[in-house]
Write a protein that holds these residues in place. Structure first.
Motif, PDB file in Angstrom:
ATOM      1  N   SER A 126       0.850  -1.193   0.000  1.00  0.00           N
ATOM      2  CA  SER A 126       0.000   0.000   0.000  1.00  0.00           C
ATOM      3  C   SER A 126       0.885   1.243   0.000  1.00  0.00           C
ATOM      4  O   SER A 126       1.916   1.281   0.686  1.00  0.00           O
ATOM      5  CB  SER A 126      -0.920   0.019   1.224  1.00  0.00           C
ATOM      6  N   ASP A 127       0.485   2.260  -0.755  1.00  0.00           N
ATOM      7  CA  ASP A 127       1.311   3.467  -0.917  1.00  0.00           C
ATOM      8  C   ASP A 127       0.669   4.675  -0.258  1.00  0.00           C
ATOM      9  O   ASP A 127      -0.563   4.810  -0.216  1.00  0.00           O
ATOM     10  CB  ASP A 127       1.527   3.762  -2.408  1.00  0.00           C
ATOM     11  N   ILE A 128       1.525   5.547   0.237  1.00  0.00           N
ATOM     12  CA  ILE A 128       1.073   6.804   0.817  1.00  0.00           C
ATOM     13  C   ILE A 128       0.610   7.748  -0.292  1.00  0.00           C
ATOM     14  O   ILE A 128       1.278   7.888  -1.320  1.00  0.00           O
ATOM     15  CB  ILE A 128       2.203   7.464   1.632  1.00  0.00           C
ATOM     16  N   ASP A 129      -0.549   8.364  -0.090  1.00  0.00           N
ATOM     17  CA  ASP A 129      -1.053   9.349  -1.036  1.00  0.00           C
ATOM     18  C   ASP A 129      -0.606  10.757  -0.633  1.00  0.00           C
ATOM     19  O   ASP A 129      -0.036  11.498  -1.421  1.00  0.00           O
ATOM     20  CB  ASP A 129      -2.576   9.276  -1.106  1.00  0.00           C
ATOM     21  N   LYS A 130      -0.864  11.108   0.621  1.00  0.00           N
ATOM     22  CA  LYS A 130      -0.441  12.408   1.159  1.00  0.00           C
ATOM     23  C   LYS A 130       0.188  12.195   2.530  1.00  0.00           C
ATOM     24  O   LYS A 130      -0.170  11.259   3.241  1.00  0.00           O
ATOM     25  CB  LYS A 130      -1.639  13.353   1.275  1.00  0.00           C
ATOM     26  N   GLY A 131       1.118  13.067   2.873  1.00  0.00           N
ATOM     27  CA  GLY A 131       1.744  12.958   4.186  1.00  0.00           C
ATOM     28  C   GLY A 131       2.854  11.937   4.221  1.00  0.00           C
ATOM     29  O   GLY A 131       3.588  11.761   3.242  1.00  0.00           O
ATOM     30  N   VAL A 145      -0.616   9.217  16.462  1.00  0.00           N
ATOM     31  CA  VAL A 145      -0.689   9.646  15.070  1.00  0.00           C
ATOM     32  C   VAL A 145      -1.421   8.573  14.277  1.00  0.00           C
ATOM     33  O   VAL A 145      -1.461   7.403  14.679  1.00  0.00           O
ATOM     34  CB  VAL A 145       0.709   9.897  14.463  1.00  0.00           C
ATOM     35  N   ALA A 146      -2.012   8.969  13.160  1.00  0.00           N
ATOM     36  CA  ALA A 146      -2.833   8.030  12.392  1.00  0.00           C
ATOM     37  C   ALA A 146      -2.674   8.254  10.895  1.00  0.00           C
ATOM     38  O   ALA A 146      -2.434   9.373  10.439  1.00  0.00           O
ATOM     39  CB  ALA A 146      -4.304   8.167  12.777  1.00  0.00           C
ATOM     40  N   ILE A 147      -2.812   7.151  10.145  1.00  0.00           N
ATOM     41  CA  ILE A 147      -2.850   7.188   8.680  1.00  0.00           C
ATOM     42  C   ILE A 147      -4.231   6.711   8.263  1.00  0.00           C
ATOM     43  O   ILE A 147      -4.694   5.653   8.700  1.00  0.00           O
ATOM     44  CB  ILE A 147      -1.757   6.290   8.067  1.00  0.00           C
ATOM     45  N   LEU A 148      -4.889   7.476   7.429  1.00  0.00           N
ATOM     46  CA  LEU A 148      -6.261   7.161   7.028  1.00  0.00           C
ATOM     47  C   LEU A 148      -6.304   6.441   5.686  1.00  0.00           C
ATOM     48  O   LEU A 148      -5.628   6.836   4.734  1.00  0.00           O
ATOM     49  CB  LEU A 148      -7.093   8.449   6.923  1.00  0.00           C
ATOM     50  N   GLY A 149      -7.114   5.388   5.626  1.00  0.00           N
ATOM     51  CA  GLY A 149      -7.404   4.765   4.341  1.00  0.00           C
ATOM     52  C   GLY A 149      -8.182   5.742   3.465  1.00  0.00           C
ATOM     53  O   GLY A 149      -8.805   6.685   3.970  1.00  0.00           O
ATOM     54  N   SER A 150      -8.170   5.504   2.164  1.00  0.00           N
ATOM     55  CA  SER A 150      -8.776   6.462   1.230  1.00  0.00           C
ATOM     56  C   SER A 150     -10.267   6.670   1.489  1.00  0.00           C
ATOM     57  O   SER A 150     -10.777   7.794   1.395  1.00  0.00           O
ATOM     58  CB  SER A 150      -8.556   5.995  -0.210  1.00  0.00           C
ATOM     59  N   GLU A 151     -10.972   5.604   1.838  1.00  0.00           N
ATOM     60  CA  GLU A 151     -12.406   5.718   2.108  1.00  0.00           C
ATOM     61  C   GLU A 151     -12.660   6.543   3.367  1.00  0.00           C
ATOM     62  O   GLU A 151     -13.579   7.380   3.408  1.00  0.00           O
ATOM     63  CB  GLU A 151     -13.028   4.323   2.256  1.00  0.00           C
ATOM     64  N   VAL A 152     -11.840   6.305   4.407  1.00  0.00           N
ATOM     65  CA  VAL A 152     -11.979   7.060   5.660  1.00  0.00           C
ATOM     66  C   VAL A 152     -11.711   8.541   5.413  1.00  0.00           C
ATOM     67  O   VAL A 152     -12.450   9.416   5.877  1.00  0.00           O
ATOM     68  CB  VAL A 152     -11.013   6.510   6.731  1.00  0.00           C
ATOM     69  N   THR A 159     -12.557  16.231  -0.355  1.00  0.00           N
ATOM     70  CA  THR A 159     -11.394  16.512  -1.201  1.00  0.00           C
ATOM     71  C   THR A 159     -10.321  17.317  -0.473  1.00  0.00           C
ATOM     72  O   THR A 159      -9.280  17.627  -1.057  1.00  0.00           O
ATOM     73  CB  THR A 159     -11.835  17.280  -2.460  1.00  0.00           C
ATOM     74  N   LEU A 160     -10.551  17.657   0.791  1.00  0.00           N
ATOM     75  CA  LEU A 160      -9.580  18.439   1.563  1.00  0.00           C
ATOM     76  C   LEU A 160      -8.420  17.570   2.013  1.00  0.00           C
ATOM     77  O   LEU A 160      -8.539  16.341   2.129  1.00  0.00           O
ATOM     78  CB  LEU A 160     -10.259  19.078   2.782  1.00  0.00           C
ATOM     79  N   ASP A 161      -7.288  18.195   2.291  1.00  0.00           N
ATOM     80  CA  ASP A 161      -6.113  17.486   2.784  1.00  0.00           C
ATOM     81  C   ASP A 161      -6.229  17.322   4.300  1.00  0.00           C
ATOM     82  O   ASP A 161      -6.227  18.311   5.038  1.00  0.00           O
ATOM     83  CB  ASP A 161      -4.847  18.273   2.426  1.00  0.00           C
ATOM     84  N   PRO A 162      -6.323  16.065   4.792  1.00  0.00           N
ATOM     85  CA  PRO A 162      -6.506  15.865   6.235  1.00  0.00           C
ATOM     86  C   PRO A 162      -5.215  15.889   7.052  1.00  0.00           C
ATOM     87  O   PRO A 162      -5.273  15.838   8.291  1.00  0.00           O
ATOM     88  CB  PRO A 162      -7.149  14.484   6.301  1.00  0.00           C
ATOM     89  N   VAL A 163      -4.058  15.921   6.387  1.00  0.00           N
ATOM     90  CA  VAL A 163      -2.779  15.858   7.109  1.00  0.00           C
ATOM     91  C   VAL A 163      -2.663  17.048   8.063  1.00  0.00           C
ATOM     92  O   VAL A 163      -2.852  18.209   7.674  1.00  0.00           O
ATOM     93  CB  VAL A 163      -1.595  15.843   6.123  1.00  0.00           C
ATOM     94  N   GLY A 164      -2.389  16.725   9.339  1.00  0.00           N
ATOM     95  CA  GLY A 164      -2.267  17.760  10.367  1.00  0.00           C
ATOM     96  C   GLY A 164      -3.525  17.962  11.173  1.00  0.00           C
ATOM     97  O   GLY A 164      -3.498  18.611  12.228  1.00  0.00           O
ATOM     98  N   VAL A 177      -1.291  11.980  10.041  1.00  0.00           N
ATOM     99  CA  VAL A 177       0.013  12.277   9.438  1.00  0.00           C
ATOM    100  C   VAL A 177       0.092  11.813   7.991  1.00  0.00           C
ATOM    101  O   VAL A 177       1.068  12.095   7.292  1.00  0.00           O
ATOM    102  CB  VAL A 177       1.161  11.642  10.251  1.00  0.00           C
ATOM    103  N   GLY A 178      -0.927  11.086   7.516  1.00  0.00           N
ATOM    104  CA  GLY A 178      -0.878  10.613   6.145  1.00  0.00           C
ATOM    105  C   GLY A 178      -2.183   9.975   5.704  1.00  0.00           C
ATOM    106  O   GLY A 178      -3.034   9.633   6.527  1.00  0.00           O
ATOM    107  N   THR A 179      -2.349   9.841   4.404  1.00  0.00           N
ATOM    108  CA  THR A 179      -3.479   9.118   3.819  1.00  0.00           C
ATOM    109  C   THR A 179      -2.941   8.119   2.806  1.00  0.00           C
ATOM    110  O   THR A 179      -1.831   8.274   2.280  1.00  0.00           O
ATOM    111  CB  THR A 179      -4.468  10.068   3.116  1.00  0.00           C
ATOM    112  N   LEU A 180      -3.751   7.090   2.519  1.00  0.00           N
ATOM    113  CA  LEU A 180      -3.332   6.022   1.612  1.00  0.00           C
ATOM    114  C   LEU A 180      -4.007   6.155   0.249  1.00  0.00           C
ATOM    115  O   LEU A 180      -5.114   6.682   0.137  1.00  0.00           O
ATOM    116  CB  LEU A 180      -3.681   4.659   2.206  1.00  0.00           C
ATOM    117  N   GLN A 181      -3.323   5.657  -0.756  1.00  0.00           N
ATOM    118  CA  GLN A 181      -3.931   5.567  -2.083  1.00  0.00           C
ATOM    119  C   GLN A 181      -4.987   4.460  -2.084  1.00  0.00           C
ATOM    120  O   GLN A 181      -4.886   3.484  -1.338  1.00  0.00           O
ATOM    121  CB  GLN A 181      -2.877   5.265  -3.144  1.00  0.00           C
ATOM    122  N   THR A 182      -5.995   4.618  -2.922  1.00  0.00           N
ATOM    123  CA  THR A 182      -7.059   3.615  -3.007  1.00  0.00           C
ATOM    124  C   THR A 182      -6.495   2.291  -3.507  1.00  0.00           C
ATOM    125  O   THR A 182      -5.744   2.250  -4.480  1.00  0.00           O
ATOM    126  CB  THR A 182      -8.167   4.089  -3.964  1.00  0.00           C
TER     127      THR A 182
END
Length: 392
Positions: A126-131, A145-152, A159-164, A177-182
């Motif tokens: 799985s790849d990081i999309d943002k963060g 800290v947490a990384i969110l799946g794309s659906e979450v 469409t906003l950037d959730p990082v931070g 701290v990051g989101t994942l690619q679908t």
């Protein structure tokens, strides 16, 4: 008489009674189209299964502890020490909490929270999309800290950037701290897209999780996974004093088993479809016997003006082959059409057309014409001119 002339004569005869010819070819049409379609479905399914396993990695071993009590608990540090062995590339112990209440602003939903380390995303491809990914420091300091799946991420932030941003997980605040690619669902039907990833020790402390149940192990190559499996089995058998308190799931073995099961089912369905070809062959033999009976006087006239036995044999044999060949060609076109059309009507169904199998199915239909047309043709060729001319 030349073969091209025989084929033209046969085509005229066949087309003179189109309905009877079509009904005769129906068994061959159904047989060939069924073989082509079923094989394309089977190969498409096998390819889809292979891709799903490749998304998880075929050099992946999943360790699951089944027992209860301290004697059957997996220790994080002990597991991570296996990375010092050459047959182990990366190890990611995990803890899972399903149905966690996630809140952000006025939105509240339930999602799965997965506690793990910084190796997990690399192991499950799985790849990081943002963060960013989890860092060793997050593990060491038990950072919230947490990384969110794309659906979450889409559910809470659109469409906003959730990082931070801060989200609330079962009453505890975590910083994104990051989101994942679908990625979509894996072979078991679960999806990392609807998962929130946090450091393992943070999950253990904040959500009062007990023990490590599942550990993902990646080997350098597909061949090394069997060595890693044996090493892990020896360790767990020694630790648990039993070989029944754990399960080792080898992705490569699962892939082979699923592919073999799919191929076996496809072969059985194809065998059933081939019966239609044999039934079609019986229909061809039946109609050719009727044709010989109807054209007995024609055979007598041809023989009386010099036609040899082989000429009569070839004439009726070519007619049988033309009928089966045309049926095979129509069935082939129908099968190819269905193979391409099925994914449009059922998006979850994948197909892969096999040109080799399609060609073999068509050639088999022609062979059916030869086999089942031989007896009527031979019967026609053996008629005596005088008896044929007297036939009423």
């Amino acid at each position: 008489m030349r073969l091209s002339e025989l084929i033209r004569m046969s085509m005229r005869t066949v087309l003179s009674s189109p309905l009877r010819t079509f009904l005769t070819m129906l068994g061959v049409i159904i047989g060939v189209s069924s073989v082509v379609t079923l094989v394309s479905i089977g190969q498409g399914t096998s390819e889809a299964i292979a891709k799903q396993y490749e998304n998880m990695g075929t050099n992946l071993l999943v360790v699951t502890a089944n027992g209860n009590g301290r004697a059957t608990q997996l220790d994080y540090n002990d597991l991570m020490n296996f990375e010092n062995f050459p047959e182990f590339k990366a190890i990611a112990p995990t803890m899972t909490k399903s149905g966690s209440n996630i809140k952000y602003d006025r939105t509240q939903e339930k999602y799965t929270v997965l506690g793990t380390n910084d190796r997990y995303l690399g192991i499950v491809k799985s790849d990081i999309d943002k963060g960013r990914n989890l860092a060793p420091a997050d593990m060491e300091f038990r950072s919230n800290v947490a990384i969110l799946g794309s659906e979450v991420a889409k559910t809470f932030f659109g469409t906003l950037d959730p990082v931070g941003e801060d989200i609330n997980i079962d009453g505890v605040v975590f910083t994104v701290v990051g989101t994942l690619q679908t990625k979509g669902s894996n072979i078991s039907g679960s999806s990392i897209d609807s998962t929130i990833i946090v450091p393992l020790e943070s999950a253990r402390r904040q959500f009062k999780l007990g023990q490590i149940r599942t550990t993902y192990v990646e080997a350098p190559t597909k061949d090394d996974i069997y060595k890693a499996q044996e090493t892990m089995k020896q360790y767990l058998t020694y630790k648990f004093k039993s070989d029944t308190g754990f399960v080792l799931t080898n992705q490569d073995e699962l892939l082979k088993a699923r592919t073999e099961a799919t191929n076996t089912l496809t072969n059985q369905l194809v065998a059933v479809a081939l019966i239609s070809l044999l039934v079609g062959g019986i229909g061809i033999m039946n109609i050719m016997l009727v044709t010989v009976s109807e054209r007995t006087r024609e055979i007598g006239i041809r023989k009386s003006i010099g036609a040899k036995r082989r000429n009569i044999l070839l004439q009726f044999l070519v007619e049988a082959v033309v009928i089966s060949g045309l049926g095979g060609l129509i069935g082939l076109l129908i099968g190819i059409g269905l193979s391409y059309a099925l994914p449009y009507f059922s998006p979850k169904q994948t197909t892969k057309l096999s040109l080799d199998i399609s060609l073999y199915a068509f050639l088999f239909s022609v062979l059916v014409g030869v086999i089942f047309g031989l007896y009527p043709a031979n019967k026609a060729s053996k008629l005596r001119p005088i008896d044929a001319l007297r036939f009423d």
